[in-house]
Motif scaffolding. Structure first.
Motif, PDB file in Angstrom:
ATOM      1  N   GLN A   8       0.751  -0.561  -0.054  1.00  0.00           N
ATOM      2  CA  GLN A   8       0.370  -0.092   0.216  1.00  0.00           C
ATOM      3  C   GLN A   8       0.953   0.885  -0.443  1.00  0.00           C
ATOM      4  OE1 GLN A   8      -2.718  -0.065   3.468  1.00  0.00           O
ATOM      5  NE2 GLN A   8      -3.872  -2.118   2.531  1.00  0.00           N
ATOM      6  N   GLN A   9      -0.085   2.274   0.019  1.00  0.00           N
ATOM      7  CA  GLN A   9       0.894   3.929   0.050  1.00  0.00           C
ATOM      8  C   GLN A   9       2.014   3.732   1.022  1.00  0.00           C
ATOM      9  OE1 GLN A   9      -0.193   7.105  -1.984  1.00  0.00           O
ATOM     10  NE2 GLN A   9      -2.554   6.373  -2.121  1.00  0.00           N
ATOM     11  N   THR A  10       2.851   4.377   1.071  1.00  0.00           N
ATOM     12  CA  THR A  10       4.156   4.757   2.180  1.00  0.00           C
ATOM     13  C   THR A  10       3.179   5.838   3.577  1.00  0.00           C
ATOM     14  OG1 THR A  10       5.423   5.033   0.850  1.00  0.00           O
ATOM     15  CG2 THR A  10       5.754   5.859   2.443  1.00  0.00           C
ATOM     16  N   ARG A  11       3.434   4.959   4.664  1.00  0.00           N
ATOM     17  CA  ARG A  11       2.623   5.812   5.594  1.00  0.00           C
ATOM     18  C   ARG A  11       3.678   6.805   6.682  1.00  0.00           C
ATOM     19  NH1 ARG A  11      -2.015   6.624   3.337  1.00  0.00           N
ATOM     20  NH2 ARG A  11      -3.110   4.845   2.780  1.00  0.00           N
ATOM     21  N   MET A  12       3.450   7.127   7.713  1.00  0.00           N
ATOM     22  CA  MET A  12       4.515   7.409   8.944  1.00  0.00           C
ATOM     23  C   MET A  12       3.908   6.606   9.436  1.00  0.00           C
ATOM     24  SD  MET A  12       4.085  11.546   8.684  1.00  0.00           S
ATOM     25  CE  MET A  12       4.953  12.095   9.261  1.00  0.00           C
ATOM     26  N   LEU A  13       5.808   6.265  10.760  1.00  0.00           N
ATOM     27  CA  LEU A  13       5.321   5.841  12.416  1.00  0.00           C
ATOM     28  C   LEU A  13       5.150   6.984  12.667  1.00  0.00           C
ATOM     29  CD1 LEU A  13       8.582   3.557  11.080  1.00  0.00           C
ATOM     30  CD2 LEU A  13       5.574   2.732  11.071  1.00  0.00           C
ATOM     31  N   LYS A  14       4.688   5.682  14.354  1.00  0.00           N
ATOM     32  CA  LYS A  14       3.970   7.478  14.969  1.00  0.00           C
ATOM     33  C   LYS A  14       4.585   7.206  16.375  1.00  0.00           C
ATOM     34  CE  LYS A  14      -0.038   8.142  13.271  1.00  0.00           C
ATOM     35  NZ  LYS A  14      -2.348   8.362  13.413  1.00  0.00           N
ATOM     36  N   ASP A  15       5.432   7.829  17.768  1.00  0.00           N
ATOM     37  CA  ASP A  15       5.427   7.723  18.720  1.00  0.00           C
ATOM     38  C   ASP A  15       7.032   6.820  18.607  1.00  0.00           C
ATOM     39  OD1 ASP A  15       3.793   9.343  19.263  1.00  0.00           O
ATOM     40  OD2 ASP A  15       2.509   7.904  20.413  1.00  0.00           O
ATOM     41  N   ILE A  16       7.882   6.328  18.164  1.00  0.00           N
ATOM     42  CA  ILE A  16       8.918   6.044  17.595  1.00  0.00           C
ATOM     43  C   ILE A  16       9.740   5.812  18.929  1.00  0.00           C
ATOM     44  CG2 ILE A  16      11.439   4.865  16.310  1.00  0.00           C
ATOM     45  CD1 ILE A  16       9.887   6.864  14.244  1.00  0.00           C
ATOM     46  N   GLN A  17      10.098   5.263  19.429  1.00  0.00           N
ATOM     47  CA  GLN A  17      10.677   5.260  20.944  1.00  0.00           C
ATOM     48  C   GLN A  17      11.760   4.450  21.251  1.00  0.00           C
ATOM     49  OE1 GLN A  17       7.701   4.508  24.294  1.00  0.00           O
ATOM     50  NE2 GLN A  17       6.636   5.544  22.664  1.00  0.00           N
ATOM     51  N   ARG A  18      12.811   4.433  21.317  1.00  0.00           N
ATOM     52  CA  ARG A  18      14.130   3.115  21.853  1.00  0.00           C
ATOM     53  C   ARG A  18      13.141   2.855  23.718  1.00  0.00           C
ATOM     54  NH1 ARG A  18      17.816   3.713  17.716  1.00  0.00           N
ATOM     55  NH2 ARG A  18      15.665   3.147  15.661  1.00  0.00           N
ATOM     56  N   LYS A  19      13.629   2.157  23.979  1.00  0.00           N
ATOM     57  CA  LYS A  19      13.223   1.320  25.150  1.00  0.00           C
ATOM     58  C   LYS A  19      14.652   0.151  25.423  1.00  0.00           C
ATOM     59  CE  LYS A  19      10.003   3.685  27.162  1.00  0.00           C
ATOM     60  NZ  LYS A  19      10.705   4.135  28.864  1.00  0.00           N
ATOM     61  N   PRO A  42      16.844  -2.743  24.088  1.00  0.00           N
ATOM     62  CA  PRO A  42      16.682  -3.161  22.899  1.00  0.00           C
ATOM     63  C   PRO A  42      15.929  -3.423  21.996  1.00  0.00           C
ATOM     64  CG  PRO A  42      17.294  -4.865  24.524  1.00  0.00           C
ATOM     65  CD  PRO A  42      16.785  -3.309  25.377  1.00  0.00           C
ATOM     66  N   LEU A  43      14.551  -2.582  22.594  1.00  0.00           N
ATOM     67  CA  LEU A  43      13.230  -2.484  22.417  1.00  0.00           C
ATOM     68  C   LEU A  43      13.231  -1.287  21.326  1.00  0.00           C
ATOM     69  CD1 LEU A  43      10.464  -4.396  21.758  1.00  0.00           C
ATOM     70  CD2 LEU A  43       9.903  -2.513  24.085  1.00  0.00           C
ATOM     71  N   THR A  44      12.268  -1.733  19.808  1.00  0.00           N
ATOM     72  CA  THR A  44      12.134   0.074  19.185  1.00  0.00           C
ATOM     73  C   THR A  44      11.445  -0.171  18.978  1.00  0.00           C
ATOM     74  OG1 THR A  44      14.372  -0.048  18.025  1.00  0.00           O
ATOM     75  CG2 THR A  44      12.655   0.490  17.488  1.00  0.00           C
ATOM     76  N   ARG A  45      10.332   0.752  19.196  1.00  0.00           N
ATOM     77  CA  ARG A  45       8.946   0.618  19.264  1.00  0.00           C
ATOM     78  C   ARG A  45       8.180   1.977  18.392  1.00  0.00           C
ATOM     79  NH1 ARG A  45       6.472   0.541  25.099  1.00  0.00           N
ATOM     80  NH2 ARG A  45       6.240  -1.821  24.363  1.00  0.00           N
ATOM     81  N   PHE A  46       7.599   1.227  17.824  1.00  0.00           N
ATOM     82  CA  PHE A  46       6.349   2.720  16.907  1.00  0.00           C
ATOM     83  C   PHE A  46       5.646   2.049  16.304  1.00  0.00           C
ATOM     84  CE2 PHE A  46       9.568  -0.094  14.542  1.00  0.00           C
ATOM     85  CZ  PHE A  46       9.114  -0.562  13.203  1.00  0.00           C
ATOM     86  N   TRP A  47       4.247   2.342  16.124  1.00  0.00           N
ATOM     87  CA  TRP A  47       2.446   2.350  15.746  1.00  0.00           C
ATOM     88  C   TRP A  47       2.334   2.593  14.714  1.00  0.00           C
ATOM     89  CZ3 TRP A  47      -1.595   4.286  15.838  1.00  0.00           C
ATOM     90  CH2 TRP A  47      -1.749   6.179  17.215  1.00  0.00           C
ATOM     91  N   LEU A  48       1.060   2.295  13.750  1.00  0.00           N
ATOM     92  CA  LEU A  48       0.066   2.926  12.888  1.00  0.00           C
ATOM     93  C   LEU A  48      -1.000   2.626  12.172  1.00  0.00           C
ATOM     94  CD1 LEU A  48       1.242   1.964   9.513  1.00  0.00           C
ATOM     95  CD2 LEU A  48       1.355   0.714  11.017  1.00  0.00           C
ATOM     96  N   ASP A  49      -1.384   2.541  12.567  1.00  0.00           N
ATOM     97  CA  ASP A  49      -3.419   2.564  12.469  1.00  0.00           C
ATOM     98  C   ASP A  49      -3.735   1.788  10.985  1.00  0.00           C
ATOM     99  OD1 ASP A  49      -4.646   2.823  14.367  1.00  0.00           O
ATOM    100  OD2 ASP A  49      -4.985   5.142  14.515  1.00  0.00           O
TER     101      ASP A  49
END
Length: 791
Positions: free
Chosen positions: A468-479, A481-488
């Motif tokens: 699908q089309q490119t979407r921006m990731l939200k709330d990119i965090q580093r904890k 060793p953990l990398t977290r981000f999300w999108l709908d």
């Protein structure tokens, strides 16, 4: 009531974020376009003089019943000392609601009383619903307000599937009452599918005789539903599926199908092969006759033909259809489908109907007055709108899926041009990854994402999912060793919790809503600066001059695992939030205030006749012996949730239980879509500051309260056979409560390091795995708390 009290207690304890203004504003859903509140309150007397001008006698009687109940008063007709006056400024003789008809109103309450003014009857009906909500839980007083209101979108619908599981008439009438209370104005009634034909036909009686299991609506019943909806200001749009989803038609009239029968009703769920034969003239006669019958029952100008999910196998195997395609110069099944739809459209037009269908019917050869309902998402809807066709959004409003209400609330029918191109400087570090998320049913979800880290430590990210089309990731965090981000996404909120420390593999999980899925993948490239950096494709921009072609949206409740016994529970109260997205200004996006008001609507909905509380009570009571106290099950329901997205469907498919015979009377079937108790608890977590005890003490008090009720849950589960499959889940819930309190204790002492947090996180991930189609929502809450208490 327990959920509402918990939410209120957390708010008053200072554990949630709504502003003082938001907390003091009336709990209305949908919220009006303009509301000004003044000092003072109007005390409702035991008897209230009222008058109405410009409404039919039937609607006056309906409003009188609703308002007497809502205002807890006796309305007395009169023209002197009026305290309630409703005036329709432009009465018309046409009483069937029209698409785009003015639904605006003005509502004022002051020392003299209540005044409603509206250009049309529809506006007066909508104003009355606002008045009912204003009066709820106000102890006989109304705040002084001045409201000017009108809807953002003209098409605000709910689709109910009566084909897969038949929905009794009392359930349909309840949904209409609920829709009216939420200012929804289109009831889309899905009446035919592979599993049943639910509309009585005089011309083709074998449809109900052979393809309904005796469960269908008579023509008189249909007319009564349409009339009741009309009085509420709700249009009724029927759906009659062609050429696919046609097993019910095949069962009754196999001679109309592309391959010879015999056929029988489909008992499983999914997409099946029977297709009407476009080369057979009798098919068009059948459609013409049925459309004539349907048109006589449903006065709405739109008739939904479905038109989705065509499996072309039968067409490709038919010599007669191959010859027909050659004669009409149709190159493939897509062109054949368009050819068929064009002929159906002309049939509908002869009966005064406009064609409506799902994304698959879209083709530029069809006239511009057709309506496209999108289940494929904003990209598809934008294409439809910019081609000059009117469209509706349903992606993101599939409420047969248990989802967070906030996910639906974020969903916006007008595509947003909010893409921000990546910033790549000389010091920018970037990584490009490929991933794959296997699903329990169907093909894996695949894609690529790119992460950018700037010299100041800030992050940007972009993703393409399933091409699908490119979407921006939200709330990119580093904890650590953990990398977290999300999108709908179309599946729900998609949250990546991944370790990207090994280029050859991704470790971690993806949460779809509350349900963890495995993820695998590898790094494609990495580097510094702009040289060799991956190109991020800018998504196609939506031309806002075509926004007027997007008329709104519809929530959909498909009924594979929904029955009349839990229909209300699966729809409400979250449909109030969806209705607000369709009605209220686009800028209204405060999810915390939405949840504050939704907690009150949880009780209000029962006043308008919705049965979700009684359905849950009856469902829980049926799991235990007569006279048994079921309050422990309510506590359990505060801490766990249905596995979200279509996880439950897919688990049933894996267990060969994805069919009509599967039981839908277990504990999970009487859980709401989302625990509002956990929503309130999570709002408290957002206020946590490590080592500062007041907030932590409040959270620990709530955890201790739940913990104290755990033995009663364990005893109840152990004593009743229907509940015993939940034993492992309850054991894991006990561990979740212990871990949660341990995290609180640690947090009161010091900020945890990533190394200290990691073993706790690992345990919480294990506890959050779906069991019995249920997820321990508290395990996710505990991880939120862990994140607040660690770095």
């Amino acid at each position: 009531m327990k959920i509402k009290l918990l939410l209120a207690s957390l708010i008053y304890a200072g554990l949630s974020t709504p502003s003082l203004a938001a907390q003091s504003s009336p709990a209305l859903m949908p919220y009006p376009a303009s509301l000004q509140q003044q000092q003072g309150r109007f005390v409702i007397p035991q008897a209230l003089n009222w008058s109405v001008t410009g409404l039919s006698d039937t609607r006056v009687a309906l409003l009188k019943t609703q308002l007497q109940q809502g205002l807890a008063t006796q309305l007395v007709d009169g023209d002197k000392n009026l305290a309630l006056h409703i005036q329709v400024e432009n009465p018309t003789t046409s009483t069937y609601p029209k698409l785009g008809e003015d639904e605006s109103y003005r509502l004022s309450i002051d020392a003299q009383g209540i005044k409603i003014e509206a250009p049309t009857a529809l506006g007066a009906l909508r104003a009355a619903q606002t008045l009912r909500q204003l009066a709820f839980a106000q102890n006989g007083e109304l705040p002084y307000v001045s409201i000017q209101d009108s809807p953002r979108f003209p098409w605000r619908g709910l689709m109910v599937d009566s084909a897969r599981h038949f929905m009794p008439l009392d359930a349909i009438y309840r949904q209409l009452d609920g829709m009216a209370s939420a200012k929804l104005n289109v009831f889309h009634w899905h009446l035919t599918d592979d599993q049943g034909w639910r509309l009585a036909s005089k011309a083709y009686p074998k449809l109900q005789e052979l393809a309904s299991d005796g469960l269908f609506y008579t023509q008189q019943e249909i007319q009564q539903v349409v009339e009741y909806a009309r009085q509420l200001g709700i249009r009724v749009v029927p759906e009659f599926d062609v050429p696919g989803h046609a097993t019910a038609i095949a069962t009754a009239y196999p001679e109309l199908i592309s391959q010879p029968g015999p056929y029988q009703l489909e008992r499983h769920w999914g997409v099946f092969e029977p297709l009407l034969d476009p080369s057979n003239p009798e098919v068009y006669k059948f459609i013409d006759t049925l459309v004539g019958e349907i048109a006589s029952l449903f006065p709405d100008p739109y008739l939904h033909i479905g038109g989705d999910e065509i499996n072309p196998k039968q067409w490709q195997q038919s010599e007669a259809i191959a010859a027909y395609m050659a004669k009409h110069q149709l190159a493939d099944h897509h062109q054949l489908h368009t050819h068929f739809n064009a002929k159906v459209q002309k049939i509908l037009a002869r009966h005064g109907k406009k064609m409506m269908g799902w994304d698959e019917i879209f083709h530029p050869d069809l006239p511009k007055d057709i309506m496209i309902q999108s289940w494929q998402g904003l990209d598809s809807l934008a294409q439809t709108a910019m081609a000059g066709y009117q469209g509706l959004l349903s992606t993101g409003f599939y409420i047969d899926q248990p989802q967070q209400t906030a996910y639906h609330y974020r969903n916006e029918p007008i595509p947003a041009n909010d893409f921000i191109a990546p910033t790549i400087g000389a010091d920018t570090q970037w990584q490009q990854w490929q991933f794959e998320m296997p699903r329990l049913k169907g093909s894996a979800v695949t894609g690529e994402f790119v992460l950018y880290t700037q010299a100041d430590g800030s992050h940007q990210g972009y993703i393409r999912v399933n091409k699908q089309q490119t979407r921006m990731l939200k709330d990119i965090q580093r904890k650590g060793p953990l990398t977290r981000f999300w999108l709908d996404t179309w599946m729900g909120p998609m949250q990546f919790d991944v370790s990207l420390q090994k280029a050859e593999q991704i470790d971690g999980r993806i949460l779809i809503g509350n349900t963890p899925y495995a993820v695998k993948g590898k790094q494609l490239a990495s580097g510094n600066g702009g040289e060799n950096a991956p190109k991020v494709a800018k998504p196609a921009q939506f031309d806002e001059k075509f926004a007027h072609n997007i008329l709104g949206g519809e929530a959909t409740i498909w009924s594979e695992i929904v029955t009349g016994d839990n229909l209300d529970l699966r729809i409400w109260p979250r449909l109030y939030a969806v209705a607000e997205r369709f009605w209220s200004p686009q800028a209204l996006t405060d999810k915390d205030d939405m949840y504050r008001r939704l907690a009150i609507m949880q009780d209000y909905g029962t006043q308008v006749g919705l049965a979700y509380q009684t359905q849950q009570q009856a469902g829980f009571q049926a799991l235990v012996s007569e006279g048994t106290d079921i309050s422990p099950l309510y506590t359990l329901a505060e801490l766990v949730e249905q596995a979200q997205y279509y996880t439950r469907h897919h688990l049933k498919y894996q267990a060969d239980a994805y069919h009509h015979g599967e039981r839908l009377d277990r504990f999970v079937d009487f859980l709401p879509a989302e625990s509002l108790a956990l929503v309130a608890f999570n709002q408290g977590i957002t206020q946590v500051k490590p080592t500062q005890s007041p907030t932590l003490l409040q959270l620990d008090s709530q955890l201790a309260n739940w913990q104290q009720q755990l033995p009663a849950i364990q005893k109840l589960v152990g004593a009743h056979q229907e509940l015993q499959p939940l034993s492992k889940l309850v054991d894991d819930l006990e561990q979740s409560l212990l871990l949660s309190r341990q995290i609180v204790a640690n947090c009161r002492q010091a900020v945890m390091t990533a190394d200290q947090a990691q073993p706790l996180r690992k345990q919480l991930w294990q506890l959050a795995e779906a069991k019995q189609e249920i997820v321990i929502g508290l395990a996710h809450s505990a991880e939120r708390l862990l994140d607040r208490c660690s770095h």
